[in-house]
Scaffold this active site. Structure first.
Site, PDB file in Angstrom:
ATOM      1  N   LYS A 125       0.865  -1.183   0.000  1.00  0.00           N
ATOM      2  CA  LYS A 125       0.000   0.000   0.000  1.00  0.00           C
ATOM      3  C   LYS A 125       0.899   1.230   0.000  1.00  0.00           C
ATOM      4  CE  LYS A 125      -3.821   2.009   2.752  1.00  0.00           C
ATOM      5  NZ  LYS A 125      -4.667   1.803   3.955  1.00  0.00           N
TER       6      LYS A 125
ATOM      7  N   SER B  23      -9.568   1.857   2.739  1.00  0.00           N
ATOM      8  CA  SER B  23      -8.645   2.515   1.866  1.00  0.00           C
ATOM      9  C   SER B  23      -7.623   1.601   1.203  1.00  0.00           C
ATOM     10  CB  SER B  23      -7.903   3.608   2.632  1.00  0.00           C
ATOM     11  OG  SER B  23      -7.170   3.029   3.698  1.00  0.00           O
TER      12      SER B  23
ATOM     13  N   SER C 136      -9.835  -0.443   7.138  1.00  0.00           N
ATOM     14  CA  SER C 136      -9.257  -0.317   5.794  1.00  0.00           C
ATOM     15  C   SER C 136      -8.500  -1.526   5.281  1.00  0.00           C
ATOM     16  CB  SER C 136      -8.335   0.888   5.725  1.00  0.00           C
ATOM     17  OG  SER C 136      -9.098   2.025   5.431  1.00  0.00           O
TER      18      SER C 136
END
Ligand code: GLN
Length: 533
Positions: A99, A175, A199
């Protein structure tokens, strides 16, 4: 290895075993993964918008940047180690997507914000460095909501944003949407995400993969671009519970760079996986089968039942575990559940606003090219240009609810309610208490993946995607989302397990047992649309 599966779809433990014995080269694994990225991701990863190609709407777009050269070099180094008779580690040759909120030395580390578009990290975040030391190979950085502020990945400054591999009209969640989508589509075997309110788990649920939010402090936050420092937890996204166990093993443990990383021994997560669930007490709570949220138009607070398919999948998981010997405890009360989002709305904004102060155009990040009058003008213009809408909204709200006139009404009160939420869990996991749970089983999300554009723009509704996940962050306890089936539209349903502090091992063991019990179920053989087109 399961011979019928292509290399990019093999589990991490099988890849590592084959690479360690020399049966497969790490280079072959990385090359196959890069070819998969080419096949499903769409245009070359980039932070600039590029031409508006109609093909974009069918593609996954998980990656923001690829580090293909470095990955191949690393693969060759691992193969050379194997040739010399050395052991490259328990994750040897496993392709890893990161990420893009983690710093990785020498790579752009952007938080999906224009503010950091050209920031190249000078060092590597601890969890990533540890996975690399265990033999994993970082392939590239994957997309997310700007600074992790969102539940759909749509707020990324870098478009086209990631799409759901099961249905390209839907969001992958967020996210950590790029993490979940890349793992679901075989563009990585393993990903690392972060979970501040859900997330990791919510995108894992939307994309049909496993996502683990460890106990707060189990995994170091060093090198993570901070969102809510009291809530943020790095954790793995994988296709199996065994892979999550392997990844957590590598990532976890004390870190001299992060004093909140706990100096507790890290258990052998893989060893306990096959112990089954006999005798474990697994709770179901009515507070997790209904949702309380404000009506989007009137603002009136409403209680609604969850969609029947989501309830059914959760109940089916409980029944399967009961048949395997778990004791299902019904009607577990968690009375403060519905306060999770309102409390999060306040606390996370205060922490976000505070953490965003460092982006001022001086030390790193975007600096305005406009003429400036003085230092304040430079700050204002740099921040005005660099931040997208979400960071700006969060700064405004965070400053408001923590300001001297309002703090006792909002921020201080939210902190007190957070303690009540924590106590709900302490009481049901207490080994001497009335419930003595080993885990709580709930749905992960109130809906399956929603369509692109359907929720975007409504910050409150978007936040409610984390309704069933957020309280693990308030309480600091571990929680895991695992695939539990599909809805009628062919979208994955996630089932969630909460556990007691530091007890990731039990969650992994339950998830692994559930996978074994359902291995022959028809839904397990489904493949994302992105792979069949
Ligand atoms: N949806 C959450 C938010 O917008 C983010 C959750 C997360 O874990 N980063 O704040």
């Amino acid at each position: 290895m399961t011979l019928s599966l292509p290399l990019p779809d093999q589990p991490a433990h099988a890849i590592a075993e084959s690479v360690r014995t020399g049966a497969v080269s790490a280079r072959a694994v990385v090359e196959a993964t890069l070819a998969r990225i080419d096949a499903v991701d769409g245009r070359r990863p980039s932070t600039s918008p590029g031409p508006d190609d109609p093909e974009n709407s069918r593609r996954v777009h998980a990656y923001i940047s690829l580090q293909a050269e470095q990955a191949l070099e690393r693969a060759d180094a691992i193969d050379a180690q194997v040739a010399r008779g050395e052991d490259p580690g328990p994750l040897a040759g496993v392709p890893l997507s990161v990420k893009d909120i983690f710093c990785v030395a020498g790579t752009p580390s952007t938080a999906a914000s224009r503010m950091l578009e050209h920031f190249v990290a000078p060092y590597t975040a601890t969890p990533i460095a540890r996975l690399q030391a265990a033999g994993a190979i970082a392939i590239g950085k994957v997309n997310l909501d700007e600074y992790a502020y969102g539940s759909s990945t749509e707020s990324s400054a870098f478009q086209p944003a990631t799409r759901n591999p099961w249905n390209a009209n839907c969001v992958p969640g967020g996210s950590s949407g790029g993490s979940a989508a890349s793992v679901a589509a075989g563009e990585a075997t393993l990903s690392v995400g972060t979970d501040t309110a859900g997330s990791i788990r919510q995108p894992a649920a939307f994309c049909g993969v496993v996502g683990l939010k460890p106990t707060y402090g189990r995994v170091s936050r060093y090198g993570l671009i901070a969102f809510g420092s009291s809530l943020d937890c790095p954790g793995p996204v994988t296709r199996t519970a065994r892979d999550a166990a392997l990844a957590l093993q590598a990532m976890a443990g004390a870190d001299p760079h992060d004093s909140t990383a706990a100096a507790l021994p890290v258990p052998d997560y893989s060893r306990g996986l096959d112990q089954g669930v006999r005798g474990l007490r697994i709770g179901l709570s009515p507070d997790y089968f209904r949702i309380r949220y404000p009506d989007p138009t009137t603002g009136e607070i409403r209680d609604t039942e969850l969609p029947p398919e989501i309830v059914a999948a959760t109940r089916a998981a409980a029944e399967a575990l009961a048949r395997a010997g778990a004791e299902i405890v019904e009607d577990v009360p968690l009375p403060n559940t519905s306060f999770g989002i309102p409390v999060y709305f306040v606390i996370s904004r205060v922490e976000a606003a505070s953490n965003l102060h460092r982006f001022d155009g001086v030390k790193y990040g975007h600096r305005t090219q406009q003429t400036i009058r003085d230092l304040r003008d430079m700050y204002r213009k740099s921040r005005g240009e660099g931040f997208g809408r979400q960071p700006k909204l969060r700064i405004l709200m965070g400053m408001y609810v923590s300001g001297a006139q309002y703090a006792s009404q909002y921020y201080q009160r939210a902190l007190r309610v957070r303690t009540l939420i924590r106590r709900d869990f302490e009481s049901v996991f207490d080994p001497q208490g009335a419930y003595r749970l080993n885990a709580l089983l709930t749905p992960t999300t109130p809906t399956t993946a929603f369509e692109i554009g359907a929720v975007y723009g409504n910050s409150v509704l978007m936040q409610y995607a984390d309704l069933l996940a957020v309280n693990a962050n308030h309480a600091g306890i571990p929680a895991l989302s695992m695939p539990g089936g599909f809805d009628a539209g062919g979208l994955p349903i996630g089932v969630q397990l909460f556990g007691a502090d530091w007890d990731e091992a039990t969650l992994l063991r339950i998830a692994h047992t559930f996978e074994t019990l359902t291995a022959d179920a028809a839904w397990r053989s489904r493949r994302p649309l992105a792979l069949t087109q």
